[in-house]
Structure formats: structure tokens, C-alpha cells
Write a protein that holds these residues in place. Structure first.
Motif, PDB file in Angstrom:
ATOM      1  N   LYS A 119       0.850  -1.178   0.000  1.00 14.29           N
ATOM      2  CA  LYS A 119       0.000   0.000   0.000  1.00 14.29           C
ATOM      3  C   LYS A 119       0.889   1.232   0.000  1.00 14.29           C
ATOM      4  O   LYS A 119       2.019   1.196   0.493  1.00 14.29           O
ATOM      5  CB  LYS A 119      -0.936   0.007   1.211  1.00 14.29           C
ATOM      6  N   VAL A 152       1.901   4.847   1.257  1.00 14.14           N
ATOM      7  CA  VAL A 152       1.756   5.594   2.507  1.00 14.14           C
ATOM      8  C   VAL A 152       2.499   6.923   2.396  1.00 14.14           C
ATOM      9  O   VAL A 152       3.608   6.981   1.862  1.00 14.14           O
ATOM     10  CB  VAL A 152       2.330   4.779   3.688  1.00 14.14           C
ATOM     11  N   SER A 210       4.465   9.767   4.398  1.00 15.31           N
ATOM     12  CA  SER A 210       5.117  10.044   5.682  1.00 15.31           C
ATOM     13  C   SER A 210       5.779  11.405   5.598  1.00 15.31           C
ATOM     14  O   SER A 210       5.564  12.148   4.642  1.00 15.31           O
ATOM     15  CB  SER A 210       6.119   8.943   6.028  1.00 15.31           C
ATOM     16  N   VAL A 224      -1.398   8.556  15.079  1.00 11.97           N
ATOM     17  CA  VAL A 224      -2.562   8.373  14.205  1.00 11.97           C
ATOM     18  C   VAL A 224      -2.104   8.027  12.788  1.00 11.97           C
ATOM     19  O   VAL A 224      -2.647   7.115  12.145  1.00 11.97           O
ATOM     20  CB  VAL A 224      -3.423   9.650  14.187  1.00 11.97           C
ATOM     21  N   GLN A 225      -1.084   8.731  12.296  1.00 11.33           N
ATOM     22  CA  GLN A 225      -0.586   8.477  10.943  1.00 11.33           C
ATOM     23  C   GLN A 225       0.001   7.069  10.816  1.00 11.33           C
ATOM     24  O   GLN A 225      -0.228   6.381   9.815  1.00 11.33           O
ATOM     25  CB  GLN A 225       0.465   9.529  10.579  1.00 11.33           C
ATOM     26  N   ALA A 238      -0.729   4.481  12.712  1.00 15.41           N
ATOM     27  CA  ALA A 238      -1.835   3.524  12.834  1.00 15.41           C
ATOM     28  C   ALA A 238      -2.602   3.404  11.527  1.00 15.41           C
ATOM     29  O   ALA A 238      -3.025   2.310  11.135  1.00 15.41           O
ATOM     30  CB  ALA A 238      -2.772   3.961  13.960  1.00 15.41           C
ATOM     31  N   GLU A 239      -2.765   4.515  10.825  1.00 16.65           N
ATOM     32  CA  GLU A 239      -3.440   4.473   9.522  1.00 16.65           C
ATOM     33  C   GLU A 239      -2.610   3.679   8.518  1.00 16.65           C
ATOM     34  O   GLU A 239      -3.153   2.900   7.731  1.00 16.65           O
ATOM     35  CB  GLU A 239      -3.671   5.895   9.013  1.00 16.65           C
ATOM     36  N   ALA A 240      -1.295   3.861   8.561  1.00 20.69           N
ATOM     37  CA  ALA A 240      -0.411   3.136   7.640  1.00 20.69           C
ATOM     38  C   ALA A 240      -0.477   1.632   7.883  1.00 20.69           C
ATOM     39  O   ALA A 240      -0.373   0.831   6.948  1.00 20.69           O
ATOM     40  CB  ALA A 240       1.024   3.626   7.797  1.00 20.69           C
ATOM     41  N   ASP A 272      -3.103   0.073   9.394  1.00 19.83           N
ATOM     42  CA  ASP A 272      -4.512  -0.347   9.511  1.00 19.83           C
ATOM     43  C   ASP A 272      -4.886  -0.759  10.934  1.00 19.83           C
ATOM     44  O   ASP A 272      -5.576  -1.757  11.151  1.00 19.83           O
ATOM     45  CB  ASP A 272      -4.828  -1.490   8.529  1.00 19.83           C
ATOM     46  N   GLU A 318      -6.124   1.781  13.239  1.00 21.66           N
ATOM     47  CA  GLU A 318      -6.597   3.083  13.721  1.00 21.66           C
ATOM     48  C   GLU A 318      -7.269   2.995  15.087  1.00 21.66           C
ATOM     49  O   GLU A 318      -7.133   3.908  15.917  1.00 21.66           O
ATOM     50  CB  GLU A 318      -7.573   3.704  12.714  1.00 21.66           C
ATOM     51  N   ASP A 319      -7.999   1.912  15.319  1.00 25.85           N
ATOM     52  CA  ASP A 319      -8.700   1.763  16.603  1.00 25.85           C
ATOM     53  C   ASP A 319      -7.727   1.781  17.775  1.00 25.85           C
ATOM     54  O   ASP A 319      -8.023   2.329  18.839  1.00 25.85           O
ATOM     55  CB  ASP A 319      -9.517   0.464  16.631  1.00 25.85           C
ATOM     56  N   GLU A 368      -6.667   5.315  18.570  1.00 25.05           N
ATOM     57  CA  GLU A 368      -7.763   6.028  19.248  1.00 25.05           C
ATOM     58  C   GLU A 368      -7.824   5.648  20.727  1.00 25.05           C
ATOM     59  O   GLU A 368      -8.047   6.504  21.594  1.00 25.05           O
ATOM     60  CB  GLU A 368      -9.095   5.705  18.560  1.00 25.05           C
TER      61      GLU A 368
END
Length: 348
Positions: free
Chosen positions: A55, A57, A59, A165-166, A168-170, A172, A174-175, A178
Motif C-alpha cells: 500500500k 503511505v 510520511s 494516528v498516521q 496507525a493508519e499506515a 490499519d 486506527e482503533d 484512538e
């Protein structure tokens, strides 16, 4: 006769064209049989698998293709964030002797190779990573070398709330980010409640680091960054203290910095109600703390020191730099606990 021949040829060409179109629309693998006689879509599946194994990403330094599900991650001075996210670490490289996470890393079987003058590239190669997550403050040449070993993405550790957050998004997850941010907010609220008897009058504070005749006044934040708690001592102010007027002044004059060197002559301008002294060394050793106390003892003999409001009211406290010269959710929790302890309150 010629007319009939022309019609026949036209018909043959039409049939041939239809057959070509039909063949071009038939998947190459529709009738392909695997060794066990089951129809296989190997080519299509492989293409689909290839599409899903990586994927793209974004940065701090660039856009990068990384594994969609990395299984062997090397941390380059990002241990606090990555441990909190519970990612599969295979190597940790903290700066110098900032070892407050070493026991936790070793308990999880993660080798630790501290950064001294540079990154131990041999150790990185030996760990066989499929992804490297690095501190964006590293030299660009180091990041380039890391990227030759494995896909490397970098983030600003100082602004850990944004970076977590960034990352965690990279990855997958995210939870998880949070949950960590919510936990941090809850801990801040709890600490503020524990200290409310002290902070209800809105006392001012200053954080001073002594470093062999050199004094540095830490800012409450770094104005050029998005988070108010982005300086090392932001967590202390976050608990309810108001920055001393000298801190506010120097911070405004140096928006890119997190501290300012001050001379003994400038000491009288520190009118803070509470003064916190951050120990001299980031290793947090007893020797470092004693060295800070020795330096403090020398300064305490000066009349200019004795005239400070915090000194006169007995509100001077020494903090351990081992916890304070680092950023991340674990470090922030340690800072709040130490603040509570030196103020005579129970830790969280």
C-alpha cells in the motif's frame, strides 16, 4: 458470380472477427487446470494478491510503498509509540542512554541497539525487516540508507499525538491509536484532579535544566507545531500550571525552539511560583541526579537565586531527565507520575 463470391468472403471475415473478439474476452485462466484437476485462476489471483500485498503511505519525507501487513518492523527512535501500538518489532534503536523502555522491549524479545553516533546498520540488516519506522529528525542520508534495507517511513516523534494516528493508519490499526489517545486524555484529566488543590489558584511554573554552568529554560510548547504539549515539559504544564512570563516571552521570540539558554543575570526574571529542575543527564542515573544537585547547590549560594519567589516559598523540585527528555504516550505518563510524586501526591 463476382457478387456471390464477394458476399461469401464478407461472411467469412465477419465470422472470423466475431471469433477473435470472443477469444479476447475469455479469461486466460478459465479453462486452465491445476495439477489436482481443479480449475485454477492462478494468474488473476496472483495479480490480485500482488495488488493487496503493498500500500502507498505518505510520511514526513515522501510517499512510499510498504507491505500491507508488515510482520517484521524495525524502530529507529520511535519505540514509545510503536510499543504502545503493539506492532511486531524485531529491533529497537533508542537514542543514547534513554533506556526507560529497555526492560519492556527485552521482555518481549526485542533486541536493543542504541544509537550513538549513528544507526547500527548491520543490526538493522541482520534483523531482516520488511518495514522500518524512523524518527523524522534523523539525517536524510541515514533515512536513505535505511530505505535501501527495507521500505522506510518516518514521522515526527515530538508530535506523537499526530504521528501515532498516521502510523496507525499506515498499519490499519486506527482503533488502537484512538484507544491510546483516549487513555492519555483520561490520565491527564485524572492527574489534573489530583493536583487541583495546588493548581486552583493558577500558579505559574518554570522548568529549568542545569547543564554544567549552562542553564536552559524549557518552553511550555513549540509554537511552530500543532500540539500545545509538543515540548518535552508540555506534560507538566498540561496538568494545570501556567507558564512563567519569561517562558512565554522567550517562547514567542523562538517559535522553532523548545528551550532557551539563559544566564545567571537573567535568573531574577523567573518569577514562577513553582520551579522544576530537570536533571543534567538523560540516562537518569543516580550519578547524574547527584551532579544536578551539586550544580544546584552552587547556584543556591547566590543571592540572586535566594530572591526567587519559588525558592522563598520552598517550591523547587528536581525531576529525572530520563523521563523528561523523550516523547510518547509512555513517557507522558511517567512525567505526570513524577510530577505528582515530587509534589507529595500519589502517582496514577
Amino acid at each position: 458470380m463476382y457478387k456471390q463470391l464477394h458476399l461469401k468472403l464478407t461472411g467469412i471475415l465477419l465470422v472470423f472477427t466475431i471469433l477473435l473478439v470472443a477469444c479476447s474476452q475469455t479469461p486466460a485462466t478459465t479453462s486452465q487446470q491445476s495439477a489436482d484437476g481443479v480449475q485454477s485462476g492462478a494468474v488473476t489471483e496472483e495479480n490480485s494478491s500482488a495488488d493487496s500485498t503493498t500500500k502507498t503511505v505518505e510520511s514526513d519525507h515522501s510517499s512510499r510503498d510498504i507491505p500491507a501487513k508488515p510482520e517484521r518492523i524495525v524502530s529507529i527512535n520511535m519505540e514509545d509509540i510503536l510499543l504502545s501500538l503493539e506492532v511486531p518489532l524485531v529491533l529497537a534503536t533508542p537514542i543514547g542512554r534513554q533506556d526507560y523502555l529497555n526492560e519492556q522491549l527485552k521482555a518481549q524479545g526485542v533486541p536493543v541497539e542504541p544509537i550513538s553516533e549513528s544507526v547500527n546498520f548491520e543490526a538493522v540488516v541482520s534483523s531482516n525487516p520488511d518495514l522500518i519506522i524512523a524518527n523524522a529528525s534523523l539525517d536524510s542520508k541515514i533515512l536513505e540508507q535505511l530505505d535501501k534495507i527495507a521500505p522506510t517511513i518516518s514521522y515526527d516523534r515530538r508530535n506523537w499525538q499526530e504521528s501515532i494516528v498516521q502510523i496507525a493508519e499506515a498499519l490499519d490499526i486506527e482503533d488502537k491509536a484512538e484507544q491510546i489517545l483516549q487513555k492519555n486524555k483520561d490520565q491527564v484529566s485524572e492527574a489534573q484532579q489530583r493536583i487541583v488543590d495546588i493548581t486552583k489558584t493558577k500558579p505559574t511554573a518554570a522548568f529549568l535544566r542545569l547543564e554544567e554552568k549552562d542553564m536552559r529554560l524549557f518552553f511550555s510548547s513549540i509554537p511552530s507545531t500543532p500540539f500545545p504539549g509538543s515540548s518535552y515539559v508540555g506534560a507538566g504544564y498540561e496538568m494545570g500550571f501556567t507558564p512563567d512570563s519569561l517562558v512565554t516571552k522567550l517562547e514567542a521570540e523562538n517559535p522553532e525552539r523548545m528551550n532557551a539558554n539563559i544566564s545567571v543575570e537573567l535568573l531574577p526574571e523567573i518569577q514562577a511560583d513553582y520551579l522544576f529542575i530537570v536533571s543534567i543527564s538523560s540516562d537518569g542515573s543516580d550519578e547524574a541526579l547527584q551532579k544536578t544537585k551539586d550544580e544546584l547547590s552552587e547556584i543556591q549560594q547566590l543571592q540572586v537565586w535566594k530572591s526567587l519567589p519559588a525558592v522563598q516559598s520552598g517550591h523547587v523540585y528536581v525531576l529525572n531527565a530520563k523521563n523528561w527528555l523523550i516523547d510518547g504516550p509512555v513517557a507522558e505518563s511517567l512525567k505526570r507520575n513524577e510530577m505528582l510524586e515530587v509534589l507529595g501526591l500519589s502517582a496514577q
